[in-house]
Design an enzyme around this catalytic site. Structure first.
Site, mmCIF file in Angstrom:
data_model
loop_
_atom_site.group_PDB
_atom_site.id
_atom_site.type_symbol
_atom_site.label_atom_id
_atom_site.label_comp_id
_atom_site.label_asym_id
_atom_site.label_seq_id
_atom_site.Cartn_x
_atom_site.Cartn_y
_atom_site.Cartn_z
ATOM 1 N N SER A 1 4.387 -4.944 0.793
ATOM 2 C CA SER A 1 4.287 -3.530 1.104
ATOM 3 C C SER A 1 5.025 -3.277 2.409
ATOM 4 C CB SER A 1 2.819 -3.129 1.260
ATOM 5 O OG SER A 1 2.708 -1.838 1.801
ATOM 6 N N TYR B 1 -5.275 -4.013 5.655
ATOM 7 C CA TYR B 1 -4.237 -3.940 4.627
ATOM 8 C C TYR B 1 -2.886 -4.377 5.192
ATOM 9 C CZ TYR B 1 -1.266 -2.135 0.906
ATOM 10 O OH TYR B 1 -0.348 -2.031 -0.108
#
Length: 80
Positions: A53, A66
């Site tokens: 990501s 995250y």
């Protein structure tokens, strides 16, 4: 795997929530790499492609677990 977890600053994040995100996003990738790499070595060929990501490359606020887990995925892929 992609579990975002809480959207909160690091000073309010609990160890339990941080650990949950890391287990899902990072340890899952590690487990696959561990088993796939053995097969690749045995057959003398292969390719590893993981989806990380942009959160793992930058520093998004309010997403400490995250972002950390996706940075770990990026680096696990590089060292594999």
């Amino acid at each position: 795997a992609g579990y975002q977890g809480l959207f909160a600053p690091v000073d309010t994040y609990s160890f339990e929530d941080f650990e949950k995100v890391m287990k899902i996003n990072t340890l899952g990738v590690f487990a696959i790499l561990k088993h796939v790499s053995k097969v690749m070595v045995e057959q003398g060929d292969g390719a590893i492609v993981n989806t990380g990501s942009c959160a793992g490359l930058g520093c998004p606020t309010m997403m400490p677990a995250y972002a950390s887990s996706k940075a770990a995925v990026v680096h696990l892929t590089k060292v594999s």
